[in-house]
Design a protein around this motif. Structure first.
Motif, short mmCIF file in Angstrom:
data_model
loop_
_atom_site.label_atom_id
_atom_site.label_comp_id
_atom_site.label_asym_id
_atom_site.label_seq_id
_atom_site.Cartn_x
_atom_site.Cartn_y
_atom_site.Cartn_z
N LEU A 1 0.85 -1.19 0.00
CA LEU A 1 0.00 0.00 0.00
C LEU A 1 0.89 1.24 0.00
O LEU A 1 1.99 1.22 0.53
CB LEU A 1 -0.87 0.02 1.25
CG LEU A 1 -1.82 -1.18 1.45
CD1 LEU A 1 -2.49 -1.08 2.82
CD2 LEU A 1 -2.86 -1.23 0.37
N GLU A 2 0.43 2.38 -0.48
CA GLU A 2 -0.70 2.57 -1.34
C GLU A 2 -0.21 2.49 -2.77
O GLU A 2 0.83 3.05 -3.10
CB GLU A 2 -1.34 3.94 -1.09
CG GLU A 2 -1.92 4.12 0.28
CD GLU A 2 -2.37 5.56 0.55
OE1 GLU A 2 -1.88 6.49 -0.14
OE2 GLU A 2 -3.21 5.75 1.45
N THR A 3 -0.92 1.82 -3.63
CA THR A 3 -0.51 1.68 -5.01
C THR A 3 -0.64 3.04 -5.70
O THR A 3 -1.70 3.65 -5.66
CB THR A 3 -1.36 0.64 -5.73
OG1 THR A 3 -1.30 -0.59 -5.00
CG2 THR A 3 -0.85 0.40 -7.13
N SER A 4 0.44 3.49 -6.32
CA SER A 4 0.45 4.86 -6.83
C SER A 4 0.52 4.96 -8.35
O SER A 4 0.18 6.01 -8.90
CB SER A 4 1.63 5.64 -6.23
OG SER A 4 2.85 4.96 -6.45
N GLY A 5 0.97 3.92 -9.03
CA GLY A 5 1.09 4.05 -10.48
C GLY A 5 1.18 2.71 -11.17
O GLY A 5 1.59 1.70 -10.58
N VAL A 6 0.81 2.69 -12.46
CA VAL A 6 0.88 1.47 -13.26
C VAL A 6 1.13 1.85 -14.72
O VAL A 6 0.60 2.84 -15.21
CB VAL A 6 -0.41 0.63 -13.11
CG1 VAL A 6 -1.63 1.40 -13.59
CG2 VAL A 6 -0.29 -0.69 -13.85
N VAL A 7 1.99 1.08 -15.39
CA VAL A 7 2.28 1.25 -16.81
C VAL A 7 2.23 -0.12 -17.46
O VAL A 7 2.71 -1.11 -16.89
CB VAL A 7 3.67 1.89 -17.03
CG1 VAL A 7 4.04 1.90 -18.50
CG2 VAL A 7 3.70 3.31 -16.48
N ALA A 8 1.67 -0.20 -18.67
CA ALA A 8 1.60 -1.45 -19.41
C ALA A 8 2.61 -1.45 -20.56
O ALA A 8 2.67 -0.49 -21.33
CB ALA A 8 0.19 -1.67 -19.96
N ALA A 9 3.40 -2.52 -20.67
CA ALA A 9 4.36 -2.69 -21.76
C ALA A 9 4.83 -4.14 -21.74
O ALA A 9 4.62 -4.86 -20.76
CB ALA A 9 5.54 -1.72 -21.61
N ASP A 10 5.48 -4.56 -22.82
CA ASP A 10 5.97 -5.95 -22.92
C ASP A 10 7.43 -5.99 -22.49
O ASP A 10 8.34 -5.84 -23.30
CB ASP A 10 5.80 -6.44 -24.36
CG ASP A 10 6.13 -7.92 -24.52
OD1 ASP A 10 6.50 -8.56 -23.52
OD2 ASP A 10 6.03 -8.42 -25.66
N PHE A 11 7.67 -6.24 -21.20
CA PHE A 11 9.02 -6.16 -20.65
C PHE A 11 9.87 -7.39 -20.93
O PHE A 11 11.09 -7.33 -20.84
CB PHE A 11 8.96 -5.91 -19.14
CG PHE A 11 8.36 -4.58 -18.77
CD1 PHE A 11 9.04 -3.41 -19.02
CD2 PHE A 11 7.09 -4.51 -18.21
CE1 PHE A 11 8.48 -2.18 -18.70
CE2 PHE A 11 6.52 -3.29 -17.89
CZ PHE A 11 7.22 -2.12 -18.13
N ASN A 12 9.25 -8.52 -21.24
CA ASN A 12 10.04 -9.72 -21.54
C ASN A 12 9.91 -10.14 -23.00
O ASN A 12 10.34 -11.24 -23.38
CB ASN A 12 9.65 -10.88 -20.62
CG ASN A 12 8.20 -11.31 -20.80
OD1 ASN A 12 7.39 -10.58 -21.38
ND2 ASN A 12 7.87 -12.49 -20.29
N ALA A 13 9.32 -9.28 -23.83
CA ALA A 13 9.28 -9.46 -25.29
C ALA A 13 8.69 -10.80 -25.70
O ALA A 13 9.17 -11.44 -26.65
CB ALA A 13 10.68 -9.29 -25.88
N ASP A 14 7.61 -11.22 -25.02
CA ASP A 14 6.99 -12.50 -25.35
C ASP A 14 5.67 -12.34 -26.11
O ASP A 14 4.98 -13.33 -26.36
CB ASP A 14 6.75 -13.32 -24.08
CG ASP A 14 5.68 -12.71 -23.17
OD1 ASP A 14 5.33 -11.52 -23.36
OD2 ASP A 14 5.21 -13.42 -22.27
N GLY A 15 5.31 -11.11 -26.45
CA GLY A 15 4.09 -10.89 -27.19
C GLY A 15 2.86 -10.64 -26.35
O GLY A 15 1.74 -10.59 -26.89
N SER A 16 3.02 -10.48 -25.05
CA SER A 16 1.89 -10.17 -24.16
C SER A 16 2.28 -9.00 -23.26
O SER A 16 3.44 -8.89 -22.83
CB SER A 16 1.51 -11.37 -23.29
OG SER A 16 1.04 -12.44 -24.09
N LEU A 17 1.30 -8.14 -22.97
CA LEU A 17 1.58 -6.97 -22.14
C LEU A 17 1.81 -7.36 -20.69
O LEU A 17 1.12 -8.22 -20.13
CB LEU A 17 0.43 -5.97 -22.24
CG LEU A 17 0.33 -5.16 -23.52
CD1 LEU A 17 -0.88 -4.24 -23.48
CD2 LEU A 17 1.61 -4.35 -23.77
N ASP A 18 2.77 -6.68 -20.08
CA ASP A 18 3.09 -6.83 -18.67
C ASP A 18 2.74 -5.53 -17.95
O ASP A 18 2.32 -4.56 -18.57
CB ASP A 18 4.57 -7.16 -18.50
CG ASP A 18 5.03 -8.26 -19.45
OD1 ASP A 18 4.36 -9.30 -19.49
OD2 ASP A 18 6.05 -8.06 -20.14
#
Length: 680
Positions: free
Chosen positions: A442-459
């Motif tokens: 706690l407290e969750t303050s931020g989130v970003v979506a991107a493919d960090f391991n380059a496997d074709g799915s968003l992380d």
């Protein structure tokens, strides 16, 4: 003779008395109990026992006694109430209740009980991990209670008035008679759920549990590309000739296309971080703002994040005015995100209204919005942290299940969770089967979506106020497993990503807050290893300022290297850190903002080909517009700042009326509104 008669008469009289006395003896006393047969009960229960005494002429009743643990109440009279022990039992206990006749203590009746311990599903047990495609079976440990048991996965209202969410991993099922979980997992990630057991005495117990499913192994898939903020050019006047657009980013592959409003352009692959594309003359004939994306081919692949390209004339003097229906009412407007959620080519808004839920406004193309549904969509609470009210805050847009429709990762501020919503392509959403990604604190303050391991799915990259910043890997179904951690201070606030050292792998930068006791203000940079783990960059964290908050990455000086812009809400400035291209940054340069700046967004607001910055000033209730000079320096627009609502907390930029100029939407938490400011 008379004496003999007298003796016989006396003898007969004695015999008559004796015989008469034997015929009038009273019936014997007996005692019976109800219930009459042995019972098995749970700890925490009570049993009413009633005694009946037959032939108790004077109604003297019974005395009650207890052998074993527990207590008897109302022990005088014909009714006794047995209560089980209040302290936890280590095992089943035998108990006997006895009623004894007061008139004839030799007469009694007894009733025996078996008292089972409290029904408990252990909250400390850990279920084994599974693997996609391999049979899975696990038993859930339970103690106490009275068999048979009925098992279930609970999704519904809880004592807080909110609903708890969660489910079993895809491909697994619950045996409702044994509580065992089995099947063959079809997707990877971690699923959180609340398992409930109810026994024969109607006692119940529940426990939050989780199962992590690991992928079967590496797959040959193209990565999801990431598009940097800077396009070259960022804008062109309408009516001109066709042009070549250069884009930069991460994880481009051969065969990738640059898409203009979803239509692929003739694209040249330069390298994994650079593409060029031909924009035909007809696409720039009239004023508009195009959504630019990079699309990698299958397998995997898919569309990048959106960066806007304006077809609009340069603006000499930027000014803004409220849209027709601005401000929008939005109780506790904590966060706002913009995307085309219904696929009609017009930017829509998702508004996080704190405890109220998620509101989606579909853009009409003129700066006004229409509700996507009749009511707010309230977010569920995660099973592992369901006590706090789920206040939703910041959001990240992304296609988490390869549906081709943008979804949302929605931060729950005080529940250690990000709710994963899959887009339906109509402006409506549904939680993924996993529903949550655990944020670790706690407290969750931020989130970003991107493919960090380059496997074709968003992380997901996530920051929270517990001083933890983590990366959760996605597998294309909306479920995530924690993989690595980012370098950060004790108070991570803002978060941005990009390839800061030019190695083709996504990195992350965290803006850290500070305090008098813990002066950790600054920026921490983590360099991606390409597998979802990170290494702290040389010279990181860099300490400066008093309390960093919002942060964005873009190329502000046109040298092809990503820079950072981060706001300090104590010093009331935005710091610019020019990138060296190796994961390090030059000394920060400061530019003044309003009071208590927090959120920040980059874009070319005056269509001059140079990136600008819009900063929301919380205390002032304004937005400052800093126009880029193209060399990493900025000048405040002559008409800046612009008044919005009270307590602006979040800001996004998009062209809401389609005139080729960027506008912005601002979530104002104090007065519960969202301001829509259109360029004039």
């Amino acid at each position: 003779m008379s004496q003999v008669r007298s003796c016989w008469a006396a003898l007969l009289m004695v015999l008559a008395i004796a015989l008469g006395g034997c015929g009038s003896s009273p019936p014997p006393i007996s005692v019976s109990l109800s219930p009459a047969s042995q019972k098995t009960i749970d700890q925490g229960s009570t049993v009413r026992v009633t005694a009946t005494v037959a032939n108790d002429a004077n109604a003297k009743g019974v005395n009650w006694s207890l052998s074993g643990a527990g207590s008897l109440n109302s022990a005088a009279g014909s009714l006794a109430i047995y209560s089980t022990p209040t302290t936890s039992l280590s095992g089943a206990q035998q108990v006997t209740v006895t009623a004894t006749s007061i008139a004839d203590p030799s007469k009694s009746a007894s009733l025996s009980f078996t008292v089972n311990p409290f029904l408990v599903i252990s909250t400390t047990q850990t279920l084994p991990n599974g693997t996609v495609g391999k049979p899975y079976s696990a038993a859930v440990a339970i103690t106490g209670g009275t068999s048979p048991f009925q098992w279930s996965i609970y999704n519904g209202l809880i004592g807080t008035g909110w609903e708890v969410g969660g489910s079993l991993p895809d491909g697994l099922a619950l045996d409702t008679s044994t509580g065992a979980i089995s099947g063959t997992p079809t997707g990877a990630g971690t699923w959180y759920f609340e398992e409930t057991a109810t026994d024969a005495a109607s006692a119940s117990s529940y426990s939050p549990l989780s199962i992590q499913i690991n992928p079967a192994g590496p797959t040959a898939a193209n990565p999801v590309p990431f598009l940097n903020q800077t396009l070259d050019p960022t804008a062109v006047p309408p009516g001109g000739a066709g042009l070549t657009l250069s884009v930069s980013g991460t994880s481009f592959v051969s065969g990738a296309t640059v898409d203009f409003n979803g239509a692929p352009l003739a694209t040249t692959f330069v390298d994994r971080e650079h593409l060029s594309a031909l924009i035909p003359e007809k696409s720039v004939a009239t004023a508009e703002t195009a959504s630019m994306t990079v699309v990698n081919p299958a397998p995997g692949g898919g569309s990048s994040n959106v960066v806007y390209f304006q077809v609009g004339a340069p603006v000499a003097a930027v000014s803004f005015a409220n849209a027709a229906n601005s401000p929008l009412p939005a109780t506790y407007a904590f966060g706002v995100a913009a995307a085309d959620f219904n696929g009609d080519g017009k930017p829509d808004l998702a508004i996080a209204e704190g405890s109220g839920g998620l509101y989606v406004g579909l853009g009409n193309g003129d700066g006004t919005f229409t509700s996507a549904s009749s009511s707010l969509e309230r977010m569920p609470s995660p099973p592992y942290d369901d006590l706090a009210t789920p206040y939703i805050d910041s959001m990240a847009v992304g296609d988490f299940n390869h549906s081709g429709h943008p979804g949302l990762a929605v931060v729950e501020l005080t529940n250690e969770a990000v709710v994963i919503l899959l887009g339906n392509g109509t402006g409506t959403f549904a939680p993924s089967s996993a529903a949550f990604a655990n944020t670790g604190g706690l407290e969750t303050s931020g989130v970003v979506a991107a493919d960090f391991n380059a496997d074709g799915s968003l992380d997901l990259a996530i920051t929270n106020g517990a001083g933890i910043s983590l990366v959760a890997l996605g597998y294309g179904s909306g479920a995530f497993n924690t993989a690595g951690y980012l370098s950060s201070g004790l108070f991570p606030e803002g978060l941005t990503v990009g390839d800061f050292n030019g190695d083709g792998k996504l990195d992350a930068a965290v803006a850290d807050g500070g305090s008098t006791t813990y002066p950790d203000s600054g920026v921490a940079v983590s360099l991606g290893n390409g597998d979802g783990t990170f290494t702290q960059a040389s010279g990181s964290p860099s300490a400066f300022g008093k309390n960093m908050d919002g942060i964005v990455a873009a190329d502000f000086n046109g040298d092809g290297k990503l820079d950072l812009a981060v706001v300090d809400n104590v010093e009331n400035v935005v710091f610019i850190l020019l990138g060296n291209g190796d994961g390090t940054f030059q000394s920060p340069i400061r530019f003044a903002t309003g009071t208590d700046p927090g959120a920040i967004v980059a874009g070319d607001f005056n269509n001059d080909g140079k990136l600008d910055l819009a900063v929301a000033n919380y205390t002032d209730g304004t937005v400052s517009l800093l126009l880029g000079n193209g060399d990493g320096t900025f000048t405040e627009a002559s008409s800046s700042p612009y008044a919005v609502g009270k307590g602006p907390l979040s800001i996004v930029a998009a062209d809401f009326n389609g005139d080729g100029k960027l506008d912005f939407a601002v979530a104002n938490v104090t007065d519960g509104t969202v301001s829509i400011l259109l360029q004039r």
